[in-house]
Design a protein around this motif. Structure first.
Motif: not given
Length: 188
Positions: A165-171, A155-163
């Motif tokens: 610069a690091r790959d969200v999938r790694q997190s 949900a946070l990724e879909a909302a663009g909340a991870f600004g």
């Protein structure tokens, strides 16, 4: 007379495409009718209305998500099962954003189909947790925590909340690794 080839399953399939493209909240009978090239009243021969259509989209989407996590976890246990479940969940949510959103819809009390499919998904999660020796009320707590983790990232990724610069999938993968350690030491 119904349009040749138009069936309830065709209507639901088209509705799922609309939901994935526009968002589940933007799913309307008018949008589905337009995509199918029929007058809106024609859809009422195949669905009882928007709520019925949304329920059918939710049921089919939940069925597909359940199939994906079932296939992913088959023959696996503990860490490999958890990682496979998380990856399947992530991939489904990204491939079918409208369908994923539909799976979050609370079923009505008389919707036994969604309840049945939801139980099947829950059974897969419980089977993964059993690999850690987690059962009963502990499994309920662990399931809620896992769902919050998975949905939170999606949900946070879909909302663009991870600004940052690091790959969200790694997190995401690191969070799953951390949760794996939590499950291995789950208090019970």
């Amino acid at each position: 007379m119904p349009r040749a080839g138009l069936t309830p399953s065709v209507v639901v399939a088209q509705a799922r495409e609309v939901a994935d493209e526009l968002g589940f909240s933007q799913l309307t009978l008018a949008a589905v009718a337009q995509r199918l090239g029929v007058a809106l009243p024609s859809l009422y021969k195949h669905v009882r209305g928007l709520d019925d259509l949304q329920g059918q989209v939710a049921a089919q989407s939940l069925r597909d998500l359940t199939d994906a996590v079932t296939r992913a976890t088959a023959g696996r246990s503990r860490t490999t099962a958890l990682r496979a479940l998380a990856a399947a969940y992530w991939e489904y949510a990204h491939a079918h954003p409208g369908g994923y959103a539909a799976t979050l819809r609370a079923p009505s009390s008389d919707d036994t189909e969604i309840g049945l499919v939801a139980k099947q998904l829950l059974d897969v999660v419980y089977a993964v947790l059993e690999g850690y020796g987690i059962e009963g009320e502990d499994a309920v707590d662990a399931t809620r925590a896992l769902r919050a983790l998975l949905h939170g990232f999606v949900a946070l990724e879909a909302a663009g909340a991870f600004g940052i610069a690091r790959d969200v999938r790694q997190s995401f993968d690191r969070a799953i690794e951390s949760f794996d350690e939590s499950l291995a030491n789950w208090p019970g």
